[in-house]
Design a protein around this motif. Structure first.
Motif, PDB file in Angstrom:
ATOM      1  N   LYS A 246     -14.994  -7.563   3.422  1.00  9.77           N
ATOM      2  CA  LYS A 246     -14.851  -8.302   4.685  1.00  9.77           C
ATOM      3  C   LYS A 246     -13.420  -8.801   4.865  1.00  9.77           C
ATOM      4  CE  LYS A 246     -16.436 -12.351   7.216  1.00  9.77           C
ATOM      5  NZ  LYS A 246     -17.164 -13.616   7.167  1.00  9.77           N
ATOM      6  N   VAL A 247     -12.846  -9.350   3.799  1.00 11.53           N
ATOM      7  CA  VAL A 247     -11.475  -9.865   3.865  1.00 11.53           C
ATOM      8  C   VAL A 247     -10.494  -8.718   4.040  1.00 11.53           C
ATOM      9  CG1 VAL A 247      -9.682 -11.117   2.593  1.00 11.53           C
ATOM     10  CG2 VAL A 247     -12.061 -11.900   2.506  1.00 11.53           C
ATOM     11  N   ILE A 248     -10.739  -7.606   3.340  1.00 13.74           N
ATOM     12  CA  ILE A 248      -9.861  -6.434   3.475  1.00 13.74           C
ATOM     13  C   ILE A 248      -9.904  -5.911   4.902  1.00 13.74           C
ATOM     14  CG2 ILE A 248      -9.506  -4.043   2.745  1.00 13.74           C
ATOM     15  CD1 ILE A 248     -10.539  -4.839  -0.011  1.00 13.74           C
TER      16      ILE A 248
ATOM     17  N   ALA B 186       0.800  -1.217   0.000  1.00  8.31           N
ATOM     18  CA  ALA B 186       0.000   0.000   0.000  1.00  8.31           C
ATOM     19  C   ALA B 186       0.834   1.268   0.000  1.00  8.31           C
ATOM     20  CB  ALA B 186      -0.910   0.006   1.230  1.00  8.31           C
ATOM     21  N   ASP B 187       2.136   1.139  -0.041  1.00  8.60           N
ATOM     22  CA  ASP B 187       2.984   2.322   0.132  1.00  8.60           C
ATOM     23  C   ASP B 187       3.405   2.907  -1.206  1.00  8.60           C
ATOM     24  OD1 ASP B 187       4.395   0.105  -0.477  1.00  8.60           O
ATOM     25  OD2 ASP B 187       6.100   0.523   0.825  1.00  8.60           O
ATOM     26  N   THR B 188       2.423   3.293  -2.026  1.00  9.14           N
ATOM     27  CA  THR B 188       2.750   3.843  -3.338  1.00  9.14           C
ATOM     28  C   THR B 188       2.616   5.355  -3.384  1.00  9.14           C
ATOM     29  OG1 THR B 188       0.488   3.528  -4.091  1.00  9.14           O
ATOM     30  CG2 THR B 188       2.040   1.744  -4.519  1.00  9.14           C
ATOM     31  N   GLY B 189       2.329   5.986  -2.207  1.00  4.80           N
ATOM     32  CA  GLY B 189       2.383   7.443  -2.170  1.00  4.80           C
ATOM     33  C   GLY B 189       1.116   8.148  -2.546  1.00  4.80           C
TER      34      GLY B 189
ATOM     35  N   ARG C 296     -17.482   7.498   0.058  1.00  4.49           N
ATOM     36  CA  ARG C 296     -18.524   7.487   1.089  1.00  4.49           C
ATOM     37  C   ARG C 296     -18.933   6.057   1.423  1.00  4.49           C
ATOM     38  NH1 ARG C 296     -21.061  11.426  -2.426  1.00  4.49           N
ATOM     39  NH2 ARG C 296     -20.474  13.544  -1.846  1.00  4.49           N
ATOM     40  N   PHE C 297     -18.995   5.211   0.398  1.00  3.64           N
ATOM     41  CA  PHE C 297     -19.356   3.805   0.607  1.00  3.64           C
ATOM     42  C   PHE C 297     -18.336   3.120   1.508  1.00  3.64           C
ATOM     43  CE2 PHE C 297     -18.888  -0.649  -0.838  1.00  3.64           C
ATOM     44  CZ  PHE C 297     -20.147  -1.120  -0.499  1.00  3.64           C
ATOM     45  N   LEU C 298     -17.055   3.348   1.254  1.00  2.00           N
ATOM     46  CA  LEU C 298     -16.018   2.736   2.075  1.00  2.00           C
ATOM     47  C   LEU C 298     -16.069   3.279   3.504  1.00  2.00           C
ATOM     48  CD1 LEU C 298     -13.021   2.700  -0.455  1.00  2.00           C
ATOM     49  CD2 LEU C 298     -14.466   0.776   0.250  1.00  2.00           C
ATOM     50  N   GLU C 299     -16.424   4.548   3.647  1.00  2.00           N
ATOM     51  CA  GLU C 299     -16.591   5.102   4.989  1.00  2.00           C
ATOM     52  C   GLU C 299     -17.767   4.435   5.697  1.00  2.00           C
ATOM     53  OE1 GLU C 299     -17.737   9.290   7.256  1.00  2.00           O
ATOM     54  OE2 GLU C 299     -17.607   9.239   5.077  1.00  2.00           O
ATOM     55  N   ALA C 300     -18.899   4.281   4.972  1.00  2.00           N
ATOM     56  CA  ALA C 300     -20.074   3.647   5.566  1.00  2.00           C
ATOM     57  C   ALA C 300     -19.794   2.212   5.990  1.00  2.00           C
ATOM     58  CB  ALA C 300     -21.234   3.680   4.572  1.00  2.00           C
ATOM     59  N   GLU C 301     -18.870   1.551   5.279  1.00  2.00           N
ATOM     60  CA  GLU C 301     -18.519   0.174   5.600  1.00  2.00           C
ATOM     61  C   GLU C 301     -17.435   0.084   6.672  1.00  2.00           C
ATOM     62  OE1 GLU C 301     -19.996  -2.706   4.395  1.00  2.00           O
ATOM     63  OE2 GLU C 301     -21.443  -1.189   3.785  1.00  2.00           O
ATOM     64  N   GLY C 302     -17.013   1.238   7.190  1.00  2.00           N
ATOM     65  CA  GLY C 302     -16.042   1.240   8.280  1.00  2.00           C
ATOM     66  C   GLY C 302     -14.605   1.048   7.859  1.00  2.00           C
TER      67      GLY C 302
ATOM     68  N   VAL D  96      -6.983   0.087   0.566  1.00  2.00           N
ATOM     69  CA  VAL D  96      -8.223  -0.655   0.332  1.00  2.00           C
ATOM     70  C   VAL D  96      -8.494  -0.800  -1.164  1.00  2.00           C
ATOM     71  CG1 VAL D  96     -10.729  -0.582   0.616  1.00  2.00           C
ATOM     72  CG2 VAL D  96      -9.245  -0.003   2.543  1.00  2.00           C
ATOM     73  N   LEU D  97      -8.391   0.310  -1.899  1.00  2.25           N
ATOM     74  CA  LEU D  97      -8.666   0.280  -3.335  1.00  2.25           C
ATOM     75  C   LEU D  97      -7.679  -0.612  -4.077  1.00  2.25           C
ATOM     76  CD1 LEU D  97      -9.420   4.077  -3.828  1.00  2.25           C
ATOM     77  CD2 LEU D  97     -11.087   2.205  -3.927  1.00  2.25           C
ATOM     78  N   ARG D  98      -6.426  -0.594  -3.615  1.00  2.00           N
ATOM     79  CA  ARG D  98      -5.412  -1.421  -4.260  1.00  2.00           C
ATOM     80  C   ARG D  98      -5.676  -2.912  -4.016  1.00  2.00           C
ATOM     81  NH1 ARG D  98      -1.804   1.216  -2.014  1.00  2.00           N
ATOM     82  NH2 ARG D  98      -1.998   2.972  -3.431  1.00  2.00           N
ATOM     83  N   MET D  99      -6.125  -3.240  -2.816  1.00  2.00           N
ATOM     84  CA  MET D  99      -6.432  -4.635  -2.513  1.00  2.00           C
ATOM     85  C   MET D  99      -7.636  -5.125  -3.320  1.00  2.00           C
ATOM     86  SD  MET D  99      -5.800  -4.579   1.616  1.00  2.00           S
ATOM     87  CE  MET D  99      -6.059  -6.330   1.914  1.00  2.00           C
TER      88      MET D  99
END
Length: 251
Positions: A86-88, A9-12, A43-49, A74-77
């Motif tokens: 759930k897995v992320i 995840a460390d792509t800057g 917003r969706f990712l925020e709503a999903e915690g 998260v987006l990269r995964m």
């Protein structure tokens, strides 16, 4: 909240420094690597915690550089490993506990939440995008059943596109319709709100339509940014009107 994502995840994607950023600024930062990401996806990712930006007293989201890095993780995964949220989430929780979990092997046939169905790597369909969800995903994420969704569709509150998928905003709509239903508001009542929103959208479209038809690509890009800003301002104005009317009615 995970502060320093690892495992690829460390792509800057996060800027240096500790300044807080608006959701629009975050969107622009992420789009360098994730051109299909949208405000609704964030917003969706925020709503999903998956991310927890702080809120100002007036309700504005403020993202830290660590929040941006986490979103990029998260987006990269999702993009590189086709992992469901759930897995992320479990992977990020393990990182927060100081563990070094291994990512599951990529499964191109799997669809992450917030994506639309495609035909797989051997099909002719487009790659899943972050702006659409399938019917099954919509039901799973919101917890509603087929009967309830069919009822809402019959009143025009939610509707699939030509491909059978739904815009990511449908997730928010479904949750809000369900929440309002607990107060006795039925789909026939909420249809009035949908009609008003469509009128608002038509008014805003008149403002940006000339820019969208402009031959200059930069001007057309500005039109999209203007449309998003106008939508945000419209929502805030509507909320202010409702609050003012409620206060007036209680006097």
């Amino acid at each position: 909240m995970l502060q320093t994502p690892s495992g690829g995840a460390d792509t800057g994607t996060a800027p240096a420094g500790g300044r807080a950023m608006s959701i629009g600024t975050v969107l622009n930062l992420l789009r360098d690597e994730f051109p299909e990401v949208t405000l609704s996806k964030i917003r969706f990712l925020e709503a999903e915690g998956l991310v927890e930006p702080r809120r100002t007293p007036s309700g504005y989201r403020k993202f830290s550089p660590e929040d941006v890095a986490r979103l990029g993780h998260v987006l990269r995964m999702q993009r590189d490993h086709y992992l469901p949220l759930k897995v992320i989430r479990e992977h990020l929780d393990a990182l927060e506990r100081g563990e070094r979990p291994q990512l599951p092997a990529a499964d191109p046939g799997a669809l992450p939440e917030g994506s639309s169905a495609g035909e797989g790597p051997e099909g002719a369909g487009e790659r899943p995008t972050a702006a659409r969800v399938s019917r099954a995903e919509l039901l799973a994420v919101t917890g509603i059943d087929e009967g309830k969704l069919a009822e809402w569709e019959s009143f025009g509150l939610i509707g699939p596109g030509a491909d059978g998928g739904y815009e990511i905003e449908a997730v928010t709509v479904a949750r809000l319709v369900a929440d309002l239903g607990r107060f006795g508001l039925e789909p026939r009542h909420l249809r009035i709100m949908k009609t008003a929103a469509e009128r608002d959208a038509g008014l805003l479209e008149q403002v940006v339509a000339p820019l969208r038809r402009h031959p200059n690509p930069q001007t057309r890009a500005h039109a999209e940014a203007s449309a998003r800003e106008l939508a945000e301002l419209s929502v805030r104005l509507h909320a202010a009107f409702v609050q003012s009317a409620l206060r007036a009615g209680s006097r």
